[in-house]
Design a protein around this motif. Structure first.
Motif, PDB file in Angstrom:
ATOM      1  N   TRP A 171       0.823  -1.215   0.000  1.00  0.00           N
ATOM      2  CA  TRP A 171       0.000   0.000   0.000  1.00  0.00           C
ATOM      3  C   TRP A 171       0.853   1.259   0.000  1.00  0.00           C
ATOM      4  O   TRP A 171       0.824   2.022  -0.955  1.00  0.00           O
ATOM      5  N   THR A 172       1.604   1.497   1.056  1.00  0.00           N
ATOM      6  CA  THR A 172       2.530   2.633   1.073  1.00  0.00           C
ATOM      7  C   THR A 172       3.727   2.280   1.942  1.00  0.00           C
ATOM      8  O   THR A 172       3.557   1.716   3.037  1.00  0.00           O
ATOM      9  N   LYS A 173       4.888   2.616   1.454  1.00  0.00           N
ATOM     10  CA  LYS A 173       6.115   2.345   2.205  1.00  0.00           C
ATOM     11  C   LYS A 173       6.093   3.073   3.552  1.00  0.00           C
ATOM     12  O   LYS A 173       6.682   2.615   4.518  1.00  0.00           O
ATOM     13  N   ASP A 174       5.396   4.215   3.605  1.00  0.00           N
ATOM     14  CA  ASP A 174       5.329   5.035   4.815  1.00  0.00           C
ATOM     15  C   ASP A 174       4.146   4.587   5.676  1.00  0.00           C
ATOM     16  O   ASP A 174       3.119   5.265   5.772  1.00  0.00           O
ATOM     17  N   THR A 175       4.292   3.402   6.278  1.00  0.00           N
ATOM     18  CA  THR A 175       3.262   2.816   7.130  1.00  0.00           C
ATOM     19  C   THR A 175       3.853   2.629   8.520  1.00  0.00           C
ATOM     20  O   THR A 175       4.928   2.037   8.662  1.00  0.00           O
ATOM     21  N   THR A 176       3.150   3.135   9.542  1.00  0.00           N
ATOM     22  CA  THR A 176       3.620   3.013  10.926  1.00  0.00           C
ATOM     23  C   THR A 176       2.440   2.693  11.830  1.00  0.00           C
ATOM     24  O   THR A 176       1.284   2.761  11.411  1.00  0.00           O
ATOM     25  N   GLY A 177       2.746   2.374  13.081  1.00  0.00           N
ATOM     26  CA  GLY A 177       1.704   2.109  14.068  1.00  0.00           C
ATOM     27  C   GLY A 177       1.743   0.675  14.524  1.00  0.00           C
ATOM     28  O   GLY A 177       2.736  -0.029  14.346  1.00  0.00           O
ATOM     29  N   LYS A 178       0.646   0.254  15.111  1.00  0.00           N
ATOM     30  CA  LYS A 178       0.502  -1.122  15.595  1.00  0.00           C
ATOM     31  C   LYS A 178      -0.736  -1.718  14.954  1.00  0.00           C
ATOM     32  O   LYS A 178      -1.661  -0.994  14.573  1.00  0.00           O
ATOM     33  N   THR A 179      -0.778  -3.043  14.855  1.00  0.00           N
ATOM     34  CA  THR A 179      -1.808  -3.695  14.051  1.00  0.00           C
ATOM     35  C   THR A 179      -2.748  -4.609  14.844  1.00  0.00           C
ATOM     36  O   THR A 179      -3.464  -5.401  14.253  1.00  0.00           O
ATOM     37  N   GLY A 180      -2.784  -4.479  16.163  1.00  0.00           N
ATOM     38  CA  GLY A 180      -3.710  -5.281  16.955  1.00  0.00           C
ATOM     39  C   GLY A 180      -5.075  -4.627  17.056  1.00  0.00           C
ATOM     40  O   GLY A 180      -5.258  -3.451  16.713  1.00  0.00           O
ATOM     41  N   ILE A 181      -6.045  -5.374  17.534  1.00  0.00           N
ATOM     42  CA  ILE A 181      -7.399  -4.834  17.699  1.00  0.00           C
ATOM     43  C   ILE A 181      -7.348  -3.619  18.632  1.00  0.00           C
ATOM     44  O   ILE A 181      -6.743  -3.670  19.700  1.00  0.00           O
TER      45      ILE A 181
ATOM     46  N   PHE B 206      -1.003   5.528   7.573  1.00  0.00           N
ATOM     47  CA  PHE B 206      -0.592   5.352   6.185  1.00  0.00           C
ATOM     48  C   PHE B 206      -0.378   6.740   5.592  1.00  0.00           C
ATOM     49  O   PHE B 206      -1.306   7.535   5.554  1.00  0.00           O
ATOM     50  N   ARG B 207       0.839   7.045   5.122  1.00  0.00           N
ATOM     51  CA  ARG B 207       1.134   8.362   4.575  1.00  0.00           C
ATOM     52  C   ARG B 207       1.540   8.237   3.110  1.00  0.00           C
ATOM     53  O   ARG B 207       2.240   7.304   2.721  1.00  0.00           O
ATOM     54  N   PHE B 208       1.061   9.201   2.322  1.00  0.00           N
ATOM     55  CA  PHE B 208       1.282   9.262   0.880  1.00  0.00           C
ATOM     56  C   PHE B 208       1.786  10.655   0.531  1.00  0.00           C
ATOM     57  O   PHE B 208       1.617  11.584   1.320  1.00  0.00           O
ATOM     58  N   PRO B 209       2.329  10.858  -0.677  1.00  0.00           N
ATOM     59  CA  PRO B 209       2.808  12.185  -1.057  1.00  0.00           C
ATOM     60  C   PRO B 209       1.783  13.315  -0.813  1.00  0.00           C
ATOM     61  O   PRO B 209       2.156  14.335  -0.259  1.00  0.00           O
ATOM     62  N   PRO B 210       0.470  13.122  -1.127  1.00  0.00           N
ATOM     63  CA  PRO B 210      -0.437  14.252  -0.885  1.00  0.00           C
ATOM     64  C   PRO B 210      -1.053  14.278   0.512  1.00  0.00           C
ATOM     65  O   PRO B 210      -1.783  15.198   0.840  1.00  0.00           O
ATOM     66  N   GLY B 211      -0.835  13.299   1.359  1.00  0.00           N
ATOM     67  CA  GLY B 211      -1.467  13.279   2.680  1.00  0.00           C
ATOM     68  C   GLY B 211      -1.470  11.886   3.249  1.00  0.00           C
ATOM     69  O   GLY B 211      -0.537  11.121   3.034  1.00  0.00           O
ATOM     70  N   GLY B 212      -2.535  11.533   3.965  1.00  0.00           N
ATOM     71  CA  GLY B 212      -2.567  10.192   4.528  1.00  0.00           C
ATOM     72  C   GLY B 212      -3.829   9.898   5.299  1.00  0.00           C
ATOM     73  O   GLY B 212      -4.759  10.702   5.347  1.00  0.00           O
ATOM     74  N   PHE B 213      -3.821   8.723   5.924  1.00  0.00           N
ATOM     75  CA  PHE B 213      -4.972   8.193   6.631  1.00  0.00           C
ATOM     76  C   PHE B 213      -4.492   7.503   7.894  1.00  0.00           C
ATOM     77  O   PHE B 213      -3.385   6.958   7.926  1.00  0.00           O
ATOM     78  N   SER B 214      -5.338   7.474   8.912  1.00  0.00           N
ATOM     79  CA  SER B 214      -5.111   6.668  10.100  1.00  0.00           C
ATOM     80  C   SER B 214      -6.334   5.781  10.256  1.00  0.00           C
ATOM     81  O   SER B 214      -7.472   6.272  10.232  1.00  0.00           O
ATOM     82  N   LEU B 215      -6.080   4.492  10.405  1.00  0.00           N
ATOM     83  CA  LEU B 215      -7.160   3.521  10.499  1.00  0.00           C
ATOM     84  C   LEU B 215      -7.045   2.734  11.792  1.00  0.00           C
ATOM     85  O   LEU B 215      -5.960   2.257  12.138  1.00  0.00           O
ATOM     86  N   LYS B 216      -8.166   2.613  12.485  1.00  0.00           N
ATOM     87  CA  LYS B 216      -8.230   1.838  13.722  1.00  0.00           C
ATOM     88  C   LYS B 216      -8.624   0.407  13.380  1.00  0.00           C
ATOM     89  O   LYS B 216      -9.576   0.178  12.618  1.00  0.00           O
ATOM     90  N   VAL B 217      -7.902  -0.541  13.958  1.00  0.00           N
ATOM     91  CA  VAL B 217      -8.205  -1.952  13.731  1.00  0.00           C
ATOM     92  C   VAL B 217      -9.407  -2.331  14.586  1.00  0.00           C
ATOM     93  O   VAL B 217      -9.368  -2.235  15.818  1.00  0.00           O
ATOM     94  N   LEU B 218     -10.502  -2.751  13.930  1.00  0.00           N
ATOM     95  CA  LEU B 218     -11.737  -3.098  14.632  1.00  0.00           C
ATOM     96  C   LEU B 218     -11.871  -4.591  14.883  1.00  0.00           C
ATOM     97  O   LEU B 218     -12.397  -5.013  15.919  1.00  0.00           O
TER      98      LEU B 218
END
Length: 147
Positions: free
Chosen positions: A32-42, A48-60
């Motif tokens: 998806w994007t090389k610039d991925t950080t955080g933790k991946t548990g519930i 997720f960061r991209f050249p124009p911006g990014g997103f933060s997603l909570k694992v549900l």
């Protein structure tokens, strides 16, 4: 409400590789994007960061080999509050990925863009699982001035 839906099948006799690509930082950064950080548990948040911006997603929700569910908690206004689901099914020598980006308030032009980008990233995921090499941002296909 409007939704983005896609389907791909990866040539693999186990959903484990697809599940790992969706639930680890290295896996996500591989397609998806090389610039991925955080933790991946519930309950954790992945950035997720991209050249124009990014997103933060909570694992549900995480069901090994079957399901990954995220909620968008930061990003463009159109994304915040939407959910992203990855349903995995085994079909012979393939793992089928049913992708859903649910809950768009309306089908604005940005949704059309995101649908195309999701399709390109799903092909990147398929490539990563089948060959070991994906095409994550910034090495993805640029489709518009939004990237």
């Amino acid at each position: 409400m409007s939704d983005i839906l896609h389907r791909i099948a990866t040539r693999t006799t186990s959903a484990d590789g697809v599940y790992e690509a969706l639930t680890t930082i290295d896996g996500l950064a591989g397609w998806w994007t090389k610039d991925t950080t955080g933790k991946t548990g519930i309950g954790d948040v992945i950035e997720f960061r991209f050249p124009p911006g990014g997103f933060s997603l909570k694992v549900l929700e995480l069901v090994p080999g079957e399901l990954v569910r995220w909620e968008v908690v930061e990003g463009p206004e159109e994304w915040v509050g939407t959910t992203v689901n990855w349903k995995l099914e085994q079909s012979g020598d393939y793992t089928v990925v049913l992708f859903e980006h649910l809950g768009w308030k309306e089908p604005v032009e940005f949704m059309y863009h995101c649908s195309t980008k999701w399709a390109s990233y799903l092909l990147s995921l398929k490539s990563l699982v089948e060959t070991g090499t994906g095409a994550p941002s910034p090495h993805d296909v640029m489709i518009s001035d939004w990237h």
